[in-house]
Design an enzyme around this catalytic site. Structure first.
Site, PDB file in Angstrom:
ATOM      1  N   HIS A 121      -5.708 -14.843   1.100  1.00 51.59           N
ATOM      2  CA  HIS A 121      -4.430 -15.073   0.571  1.00 51.59           C
ATOM      3  C   HIS A 121      -3.982 -13.767   0.072  1.00 51.59           C
ATOM      4  O   HIS A 121      -2.523 -13.343   0.379  1.00 51.59           O
ATOM      5  CB  HIS A 121      -4.438 -15.991  -0.804  1.00 51.59           C
ATOM      6  CG  HIS A 121      -4.958 -17.388  -0.468  1.00 51.59           C
ATOM      7  ND1 HIS A 121      -6.131 -17.678  -1.160  1.00 51.59           N
ATOM      8  CD2 HIS A 121      -4.352 -18.296  -0.061  1.00 51.59           C
ATOM      9  CE1 HIS A 121      -6.367 -18.883  -0.866  1.00 51.59           C
ATOM     10  NE2 HIS A 121      -5.333 -19.266  -0.075  1.00 51.59           N
ATOM     11  N   GLN A 124      -0.448 -34.042   1.503  1.00 48.98           N
ATOM     12  CA  GLN A 124      -1.195 -33.278   2.702  1.00 48.98           C
ATOM     13  C   GLN A 124      -2.611 -33.646   2.792  1.00 48.98           C
ATOM     14  O   GLN A 124      -3.471 -33.400   3.671  1.00 48.98           O
ATOM     15  CB  GLN A 124      -0.958 -31.837   2.863  1.00 48.98           C
ATOM     16  CG  GLN A 124      -1.410 -30.853   2.078  1.00 48.98           C
ATOM     17  CD  GLN A 124      -1.228 -29.558   2.108  1.00 48.98           C
ATOM     18  OE1 GLN A 124      -0.077 -29.039   1.761  1.00 48.98           O
ATOM     19  NE2 GLN A 124      -1.811 -28.617   2.722  1.00 48.98           N
ATOM     20  N   GLY A 166      -1.163 -17.757   7.341  1.00 50.38           N
ATOM     21  CA  GLY A 166      -2.498 -17.229   7.769  1.00 50.38           C
ATOM     22  C   GLY A 166      -2.563 -17.857   9.072  1.00 50.38           C
ATOM     23  O   GLY A 166      -2.290 -19.103   9.621  1.00 50.38           O
ATOM     24  N   VAL A 208      -8.618 -13.245   7.531  1.00 52.64           N
ATOM     25  CA  VAL A 208      -9.787 -12.567   7.004  1.00 52.64           C
ATOM     26  C   VAL A 208     -10.970 -12.993   7.010  1.00 52.64           C
ATOM     27  O   VAL A 208     -10.828 -14.401   6.549  1.00 52.64           O
ATOM     28  CB  VAL A 208      -8.982 -12.091   5.713  1.00 52.64           C
ATOM     29  CG1 VAL A 208      -9.954 -11.348   4.747  1.00 52.64           C
ATOM     30  CG2 VAL A 208      -7.662 -11.486   5.693  1.00 52.64           C
ATOM     31  N   SER A 233     -11.092 -21.404   0.579  1.00 52.48           N
ATOM     32  CA  SER A 233     -11.336 -22.140  -0.701  1.00 52.48           C
ATOM     33  C   SER A 233     -12.519 -22.991  -0.622  1.00 52.48           C
ATOM     34  O   SER A 233     -13.311 -23.238  -1.269  1.00 52.48           O
ATOM     35  CB  SER A 233     -10.288 -22.728  -1.390  1.00 52.48           C
ATOM     36  OG  SER A 233      -8.901 -21.855  -1.175  1.00 52.48           O
TER      37      SER A 233
HETATM   38  P1  AMP Z   1      -4.283 -22.703   1.388  1.00 55.61           P
HETATM   39  O1  AMP Z   1      -4.153 -22.006  -0.071  1.00 55.61           O
HETATM   40  O2  AMP Z   1      -5.527 -22.785   1.930  1.00 55.61           O
HETATM   41  O3  AMP Z   1      -3.107 -23.755   1.753  1.00 55.61           O
HETATM   42  O4  AMP Z   1      -3.740 -21.357   2.185  1.00 55.61           O
HETATM   43  C1  AMP Z   1      -2.603 -20.636   1.818  1.00 55.61           C
HETATM   44  C2  AMP Z   1      -2.283 -19.682   3.052  1.00 55.61           C
HETATM   45  O5  AMP Z   1      -3.270 -18.762   3.001  1.00 55.61           O
HETATM   46  C3  AMP Z   1      -2.071 -20.343   4.279  1.00 55.61           C
HETATM   47  O6  AMP Z   1      -1.087 -19.695   5.051  1.00 55.61           O
HETATM   48  C4  AMP Z   1      -3.457 -19.958   4.984  1.00 55.61           C
HETATM   49  O7  AMP Z   1      -3.329 -19.867   6.718  1.00 55.61           O
HETATM   50  C5  AMP Z   1      -3.809 -18.707   4.559  1.00 55.61           C
HETATM   51  N1  AMP Z   1      -5.104 -18.298   4.498  1.00 55.61           N
HETATM   52  C6  AMP Z   1      -6.096 -19.107   4.184  1.00 55.61           C
HETATM   53  N2  AMP Z   1      -7.386 -18.459   4.431  1.00 55.61           N
HETATM   54  C7  AMP Z   1      -7.053 -17.459   5.043  1.00 55.61           C
HETATM   55  C8  AMP Z   1      -7.739 -16.415   5.644  1.00 55.61           C
HETATM   56  N3  AMP Z   1      -9.127 -16.471   5.602  1.00 55.61           N
HETATM   57  N4  AMP Z   1      -7.200 -15.309   6.143  1.00 55.61           N
HETATM   58  C9  AMP Z   1      -5.770 -15.365   6.459  1.00 55.61           C
HETATM   59  N5  AMP Z   1      -4.916 -16.040   5.792  1.00 55.61           N
HETATM   60  C10 AMP Z   1      -5.701 -17.190   5.130  1.00 55.61           C
END
Ligand code: AMP
Length: 290
Positions: free
Chosen positions: A37, A61, A149, A178, A188
Site C-alpha cells: 500500500h 465485495q 496495485g 511489492v 493483508s
Molecule cells: P486492499 O487494501 O487489499 O484492497 O488493497 C488496496 C490497494 O493496494 C489495491 O490497489 C491493491 O492492488 C494494492 N496492493 C495490495 N497489495 C499490494 C502489493 N503487494 N503490491 C502493490 N500493491 C498492492
C-alpha cells in the site's frame, strides 16, 4: 494529515483543493496497510501534489462465508504508518452507514463479462462491489488520478474499463506488485498463513513467473502454459488451487493460442488453509523468431 469521516466533508475539501489548482490523487485501500500500500502512496506523491488515502472495508465485495467480519481493522496503526511514511495529506475513513446510507444499496456498477473468469467466477458479485465502491469513492474524493496495485490484476483491468465506459475524469495509475524477498506478493491475508504454509506460498509467484518466462521464450499454447503453472503449484503439498489461467488483458477471456503483439496475464488463486492468495504476471507475446 487530516482524518475525514463523511462524504460531505470530503467533497468540500476536494472542491477547495481543486479550486486552488492542486492535482489530487486517491489511493483506495481496505486498511491493514503494508509496504505494498505504501508503494502506492509513494507513487501518488510523485504524480500529484495532494494525496488522499481511503480506508474502508467494503462489505459489498465480500461473499457469504468470506472474511468480512474477521478482516483486520487497524485504523490507529494505519494512521501511524502513514504519518511515519509522510506524503499523505488526508485519510478518508467513512463508516459503512456513510458509504451505504440506504442500507440495501440499489445502484450498482457492473462491468459485464470482464468478471466472468478468474476471481469473478469464484466470487460472484465481488467485482460489482468493487466497482460500485470505487465509483462512490471517486465521487466523494474527486481525484484527478487514482493509484491501484497491479497485484489485483483483474480488479485493475475492470476498474480501468469502468473509467473508460462511464467517462470518469480520473487517470488510472497501476503500480507493480511489492514482494517479500522470496517473491511472495505482500497481502493483508498473508497474516493468516501458518509458518509451513508461508514457506510453501512461494509457489504462486514462481508459477506466474514460469508462465511469463515461457511466453518470452516463444510458447504460444495456452494449455501448456496452464499445465506448467499447475505443475509448479503442485510442488506445494498444502496448496488447493482455485484457478490457474492465461487471459487476454482487454477482454479477460482465457486464450488458447497466444498471438504476437497480444498482451496477456497469467493469473493464479490458491488456498492455503483458510487463506486465499492471488498473484499474476503480465506479458507481451513476442513475434516468432525469423
Ligand atoms: P486492499 O487494501 O487489499 O484492497 O488493497 C488496496 C490497494 O493496494 C489495491 O490497489 C491493491 O492492488 C494494492 N496492493 C495490495 N497489495 C499490494 C502489493 N503487494 N503490491 C502493490 N500493491 C498492492
Amino acid at each position: 494529515m487530516e482524518l475525514i469521516r463523511t462524504v460531505q466533508a470530503m467533497q468540500a475539501k476536494a472542491d477547495a483543493r481543486r479550486q486552488a489548482g492542486r492535482c489530487l490523487a486517491l489511493v483506495p485501500t481496505m486498511g491493514a496497510l503494508h509496504e505494498g500500500h505504501l508503494a502506492l502512496v509513494d507513487e501518488a506523491r510523485r504524480q500529484a501534489d495532494h494525496v488522499t488515502v481511503s480506508i474502508f472495508v467494503n462489505p459489498t465485495q465480500f461473499g457469504p462465508g468470506e472474511d468480512f467480519d474477521t478482516y483486520p481493522r487497524l485504523l490507529e496503526r494505519d494512521l501511524e504508518r502513514l504519518r511515519e511514511r509522510g506524503g499523505v495529506d488526508a485519510v478518508f475513513a467513512p463508516s459503512v452507514e456513510e458509504m451505504y446510507p440506504a442500507g440495501d444499496n440499489l445502484t450498482w456498477v457492473e462491468v459485464g463479462r470482464l468478471g466472468d473468469h478468474l476471481c469473478g467466477a469464484q466470487r460472484p458479485d465481488h467485482f460489482r462491489g468493487v466497482t460500485t465502491i470505487v465509483a462512490r469513492l471517486f465521487n466523494a474524493c474527486k481525484p484527478h488520478l487514482a493509484v491501484f496495485g497491479l497485484k489485483d490484476g483483474q480488479q485493475f483491468l475492470i476498474l480501468r474499463r469502468m473509467v473508460r465506459d462511464l467517462c470518469f475524469d480520473v487517470e488510472m495509475v497501476g503500480v507493480p506488485t511489492v514482494r517479500e524477498a522470496d517473491g511472495l506478493a505482500l497481502s493483508s491475508r498473508n497474516a493468516y498463513l501458518s509458518p509451513t504454509h508461508r514457506k510453501q506460498a512461494v509457489v504462486l509467484s514462481e508459477a506466474v513467473e514460469v508462465a511469463r518466462r515461457r511466453i518470452a521464450e516463444g510458447e504460444q499454447r495456452g494449455t501448456l502454459l496452464v499445465e506448467a503453472m499447475r505443475e509448479k503449484l503442485a510442488q506445494a503439498p498444502a496448496a488447493r488451487v482455485q484457478y490457474a489461467e492465461v487471459v487476454e488483458t482487454e477482454t479477460l477471456q482465457p486464450v488458447e493460442h497466444l498471438a504476437p503483439g497480444q498482451e496477456v496475464m497469467a493469473a493464479v488463486a490458491v488456498f492455503f488453509g483458510e487463506a486465499r492468495l492471488i498473484d499474476n504476471a503480465r506479458a507481451l507475446v513476442p513475434a516468432p523468431p525469423t
